[in-house]
Design an enzyme around this catalytic site. Structure first.
Site, short mmCIF file in Angstrom:
data_model
loop_
_atom_site.label_atom_id
_atom_site.label_comp_id
_atom_site.label_asym_id
_atom_site.label_seq_id
_atom_site.Cartn_x
_atom_site.Cartn_y
_atom_site.Cartn_z
N LYS A 175 -17.63 -6.71 -2.41
CA LYS A 175 -16.35 -5.97 -2.46
C LYS A 175 -15.84 -6.13 -3.90
O LYS A 175 -15.21 -7.12 -4.24
CB LYS A 175 -15.37 -6.59 -1.45
CG LYS A 175 -14.30 -5.65 -0.94
CD LYS A 175 -13.45 -5.01 -2.00
CE LYS A 175 -12.47 -5.96 -2.64
NZ LYS A 175 -11.80 -5.38 -3.85
N CYS A 283 -11.60 -15.17 -18.00
CA CYS A 283 -11.18 -16.41 -17.35
C CYS A 283 -11.48 -17.61 -18.23
O CYS A 283 -10.97 -18.69 -18.02
CB CYS A 283 -11.89 -16.57 -16.02
SG CYS A 283 -13.66 -16.64 -16.23
N GLU A 384 -0.48 -18.10 -16.15
CA GLU A 384 -1.65 -17.44 -16.72
C GLU A 384 -1.22 -16.02 -17.09
O GLU A 384 -0.82 -15.24 -16.22
CB GLU A 384 -2.79 -17.37 -15.70
CG GLU A 384 -4.03 -16.72 -16.28
CD GLU A 384 -5.15 -16.45 -15.27
OE1 GLU A 384 -4.87 -16.10 -14.11
OE2 GLU A 384 -6.33 -16.58 -15.67
P1 NAD Z 1 -7.25 -10.61 -8.26
O1 NAD Z 1 -7.12 -11.93 -7.64
O2 NAD Z 1 -6.07 -9.72 -8.31
O3 NAD Z 1 -8.40 -9.75 -7.52
C1 NAD Z 1 -9.69 -10.30 -7.28
C2 NAD Z 1 -10.29 -9.62 -6.06
O4 NAD Z 1 -9.48 -9.90 -4.91
C3 NAD Z 1 -10.37 -8.10 -6.16
O5 NAD Z 1 -11.58 -7.67 -5.59
C4 NAD Z 1 -9.17 -7.62 -5.37
O6 NAD Z 1 -9.37 -6.37 -4.77
C5 NAD Z 1 -8.99 -8.69 -4.31
N1 NAD Z 1 -7.59 -8.94 -3.95
C6 NAD Z 1 -6.48 -8.76 -4.74
N2 NAD Z 1 -5.38 -9.14 -4.08
C7 NAD Z 1 -5.77 -9.57 -2.85
C8 NAD Z 1 -5.09 -10.08 -1.72
N3 NAD Z 1 -3.77 -10.24 -1.71
N4 NAD Z 1 -5.81 -10.42 -0.64
C9 NAD Z 1 -7.16 -10.30 -0.64
N5 NAD Z 1 -7.86 -9.79 -1.69
C10 NAD Z 1 -7.18 -9.44 -2.78
O7 NAD Z 1 -7.86 -10.85 -9.73
P2 NAD Z 1 -8.08 -9.80 -10.89
O8 NAD Z 1 -6.75 -9.39 -11.44
O9 NAD Z 1 -9.02 -8.73 -10.46
O10 NAD Z 1 -8.87 -10.70 -11.94
C11 NAD Z 1 -8.23 -11.52 -12.87
C12 NAD Z 1 -8.12 -12.94 -12.36
O11 NAD Z 1 -9.41 -13.45 -12.05
C13 NAD Z 1 -7.56 -13.90 -13.40
O12 NAD Z 1 -6.69 -14.78 -12.76
C14 NAD Z 1 -8.79 -14.63 -13.93
O13 NAD Z 1 -8.54 -15.89 -14.48
C15 NAD Z 1 -9.60 -14.72 -12.69
N6 NAD Z 1 -11.01 -14.92 -12.97
C16 NAD Z 1 -11.53 -16.15 -12.75
C17 NAD Z 1 -12.85 -16.39 -13.04
C18 NAD Z 1 -13.45 -17.74 -12.81
O14 NAD Z 1 -14.65 -17.86 -12.93
N7 NAD Z 1 -12.68 -18.77 -12.50
C19 NAD Z 1 -13.66 -15.36 -13.54
C20 NAD Z 1 -13.10 -14.11 -13.75
C21 NAD Z 1 -11.76 -13.90 -13.45
#
Ligand code: NAD
Length: 499
Positions: A175, A283, A384
């Protein structure tokens, strides 16, 4: 909008429609809508799980040679289609071409790693753990794994998960982020072309509704999540409660500690790349610098000089060094943090607000921003930001710098800049962070090591890809065996011990 292409899920090896609604996917550099993404839900997840469960038994029985042949073929095709993947990342995410090529390369290396699957899955064996008794430890696939991925690495993060899960003999449901989903669809098509049987790699497009359905579905055995900390927390709780194996990687605030003996120019070069590459939407981006002693003024001055020359523009323009942010809303949110930082009393050394890029006025632009004299109680330090905003804190000595890093709730990556081996050794030993760089600003482990943070940057026991990835997508079985031919010992109700 109806003339804009509506993307399709991939279920059972074929494009599939479904989803009550759709959302726009934008070109981040122009703001134009380039695709419509269907928002799948429980229905699409049910169909994907059914396809995965039907395909899994035969794949589980496929030989290691067969599975690694598919990975070799996928590696060749991904390599051949590298430019197409880069193009999709540049268009939907916005990062510049060189940066997008780097992410594709790092994803490809995970596929290369699992081409050696037979070696990676070798078990352990002890002959004669007791008289005539041997023990074998083996690892077997877990079944159907789901992967939920963020917008910021639309190729690399799906490839952190799916090649490992598939090579280990599982079926997979991806997803991807609804903000830049097209690369995931191309990856699924490439694996199909590589000979992966239908149903083993499914892509359900959508957002929260699809995620919620995956987390509690009886047909899903394991969940890998990468995204923000609030969602990672909730995914970890919900899927764990539903009895699934979970790894949930969250957000970050990565610190670089700059010691007084660090070369200010070399350090500033490294920090500008690490803080502003991919517009800070990594990240592992360095988002906080802790400058120790007098080096602060020198490093801040050297970073500010470089920011004056940094070229911000569309990713397709070969002269651009930094692209736009992912969406107009996110751009506004990040600009809001710059307002807050100035109000809270941090020194705004370089202000990226109000940037406009000629010919691309609809893009999501925010220039590089630098704050100095930030303190740990300020919002721009605590949150963040996930944009091109670097905050500099000052510390009197090594111990107080280390204490700042260790008190932070996030612990994904960190770096120390120094010429002193003893100080670097102490930092490596005492810092409470999952990935550490010594004069290396973005210490993202290569595919054959595992990637993961500590504290609020990862919930679960195992890191992602590398040896931990193999462990996550398999479960252990230990076989103790004895064959006829040994002396009869008679009935014994005691607990067995070695003899
Ligand atoms: P996000 O948490 O908004 O979304 C991530 C995924 O979760 C997406 O597929 C999204 O559709 C889904 N999602 C969003 N809200 C949701 C909810 N309420 N319930 C269930 N699913 C939901 O993250 P983003 O904005 O796409 O990505 C950026 C974030 O990801 C930053 O915080 C970054 O630090 C983090 N990140 C972490 C790593 C790591 O390895 N630790 C790597 C890349 C990104």
């Amino acid at each position: 909008m109806t003339d804009i292409p509506l993307l399709s899920h991939r279920i059972g090896g074929h494009p599939a429609s479904g989803g009550a609604d759709w959302q726009p996917v934008t070109d981040s550099a122009s703001g134009d809508v380039v695709a419509r993404v269907p928002m799948g839900g429980a229905d699409e997840v049910d169909r994907a799980v059914a396809a995965a469960r039907a395909a899994w038994p035969a794949w589980r029985e496929a030989s290691l040679a067969k599975r690694s042949q598919v990975m070799f073929a996928a590696r060749e095709l991904l390599n051949a289609r590298r430019d197409d993947l880069v193009g999709l990342v540049v268009r939907e995410h916005g990062k510049v071409r060189g940066d997008a090529a780097g992410e594709v390369q790092r994803g490809l290396e995970v596929v290369e790693y699992v081409c050696g699957l037979p070696q990676l899955l070798k078990g352990e064996y002890n002959e004669q753990i007791s008289g005539g008794v041997d023990t074998t430890s083996i690892r077997q696939p877990i079944g159907v794994a789901a992967g939920i991925t963020p917008f910021n690495f639309p190729v690399m993060v799906p490839l952190w998960m799916l090649p490992v899960a598939l090579a280990c003999g599982n079926a997979f449901i991806l997803k991807p982020s609804e903000k830049d989903p097209s690369a995931s669809l191309l990856i699924a098509d490439i694996f199909a072309e590589a000979g992966l049987p239908d149903g083993l790699l499914n892509v359900v497009l959508g957002g929260r509704e699809a995620v919620d359905a995956l987390l509690t579905h009886d047909g899903v055995d394991a969940v890998s999540f990468v995204g923000s900390t609030p969602v990672a927390t909730s995914v970890h709780h919900t899927a764990s409660r539903a009895g699934k194996r979970v790894q949930a990687l969250g957000g970050a605030k990565n610190h670089a500690v700059v010691l007084p003996d660090a070369d200010p120019d070399v350090t500033a070069d490294a920090l500008v790349g690490a803080a502003y590459g991919s517009a800070g939407e990594r990240c592992m981006a360095i988002s906080a610098v802790v400058a120790v002693g007098d080096v602060g003024d020198l490093v801040v001055g050297a970073i500010a000089d470089r920011l004056k020359a940094l070229r911000v523009g569309p990713g397709l323009d070969e002269t651009s060094e930094m692209g736009p942010l992912i969406t107009a809303e996110h751009c506004e949110r990040v600009a809001g943090y710059v307002d807050t930082g100035a109000l809270e009393g941090a020194a705004l050394v370089h202000d990226g607000r109000g940037l406009s890029v000629a010919g691309h006025e609809g893009g999501h632009w925010l220039g590089p921003t630098l704050f100095d004299h930030v303190t740990t109680d300020m919002t721009i330090y605590r949150d963040e930001i996930f944009g091109p905003v670097l905050v500099v804190l000052r510390a009197d000595d090594f111990d107080s710098a280390l204490a700042i890093v260790n008190a932070n709730r996030w612990a994904n990556g960190t770096a120390v800049f120094t010429a002193d081996g003893g100080a670097a050794r102490r930092f490596q030993h005492e810092v409470e962070v999952g990935m550490v760089g010594i004069n290396v600003p973005i210490p993202v482990p290569m595919a054959y090591h595992s990637f993961g943070g500590w504290k609020d940057s990862l919930y679960g026991d195992l890191h992602i890809h590398g040896p931990d990835g193999i462990r996550f997508y398999t479960r252990g079985k230990v076989v103790t065996s004895r064959w006829p031919g040994h002396r009869r010992a008679g009935v014994d109700l005691g607990f067995p011990t070695s003899s």
